[in-house]
Design a protein around this motif. Structure first.
Motif, PDB file in Angstrom:
ATOM      1  N   HIS A   1      29.749  34.901  41.013  1.00  0.00           N
ATOM      2  CA  HIS A   1      30.568  34.376  42.108  1.00  0.00           C
ATOM      3  C   HIS A   1      31.889  33.849  41.564  1.00  0.00           C
ATOM      4  N   HIS A   2      31.835  33.190  40.434  1.00  0.00           N
ATOM      5  CA  HIS A   2      33.062  32.689  39.812  1.00  0.00           C
ATOM      6  C   HIS A   2      33.987  33.851  39.467  1.00  0.00           C
ATOM      7  N   THR A   3      33.431  34.910  38.896  1.00  0.00           N
ATOM      8  CA  THR A   3      34.223  36.098  38.560  1.00  0.00           C
ATOM      9  C   THR A   3      34.914  36.643  39.801  1.00  0.00           C
ATOM     10  N   GLY A   4      34.179  36.730  40.903  1.00  0.00           N
ATOM     11  CA  GLY A   4      34.755  37.225  42.155  1.00  0.00           C
ATOM     12  C   GLY A   4      35.872  36.340  42.670  1.00  0.00           C
ATOM     13  N   LEU A   5      35.681  35.033  42.579  1.00  0.00           N
ATOM     14  CA  LEU A   5      36.709  34.096  43.044  1.00  0.00           C
ATOM     15  C   LEU A   5      37.971  34.176  42.187  1.00  0.00           C
ATOM     16  N   VAL A   6      37.809  34.325  40.890  1.00  0.00           N
ATOM     17  CA  VAL A   6      38.965  34.461  39.998  1.00  0.00           C
ATOM     18  C   VAL A   6      39.742  35.730  40.348  1.00  0.00           C
TER      19      VAL A   6
ATOM     20  N   LEU B   1      33.494  43.969  51.295  1.00  0.00           N
ATOM     21  CA  LEU B   1      34.013  44.019  49.917  1.00  0.00           C
ATOM     22  C   LEU B   1      33.858  45.398  49.313  1.00  0.00           C
ATOM     23  N   ARG B   2      32.736  46.062  49.589  1.00  0.00           N
ATOM     24  CA  ARG B   2      32.561  47.442  49.110  1.00  0.00           C
ATOM     25  C   ARG B   2      33.617  48.358  49.730  1.00  0.00           C
ATOM     26  N   ALA B   3      33.902  48.177  51.007  1.00  0.00           N
ATOM     27  CA  ALA B   3      34.908  49.011  51.676  1.00  0.00           C
ATOM     28  C   ALA B   3      36.297  48.770  51.077  1.00  0.00           C
TER      29      ALA B   3
END
Length: 94
Positions: free
Chosen positions: A14-19, A85-87
């Motif tokens: 989740h942190h990776t995604g937020l960054v 997010l996949r789209a």
């Protein structure tokens, strides 16, 4: 905040995604040293190595458990977020 050890990897994802989301916003606003192409490349790499596997783990293990305890609306929201997010990732420039 203390986290359950078994959920640590998901939390890190989740942190990776937020960054990445922050980096995309900064790039879109012209406040990044990276080009949009460089950022999209980072997004594509993180998506395949971290985020897609993360989605599959959530969908296989976490979402059925949430649904079993009556959290159907949360499960629906998470599935919709994963779909969106996949789209977005699929529409990224090659």
């Amino acid at each position: 905040m203390n986290r359950v050890a078994e959920l640590r990897d998901l939390s890190d994802d989740h942190h990776t995604g937020l960054v990445l989301a922050r980096r995309c916003r900064q790039t879109g606003a012209g406040r990044s040293a990276l080009s949009p192409e460089q950022v999209w490349k980072q997004v594509a790499e993180a998506f395949s190595s971290h985020l897609e596997p993360h989605f599959r783990i959530e969908e296989q293990y976490l979402l059925p458990a949430l649904e079993a305890i009556g959290e159907a609306s949360l499960v629906h929201r998470i599935r919709e977020e994963h779909r969106a997010l996949r789209a977005l990732q699929a529409s990224a420039p090659a």
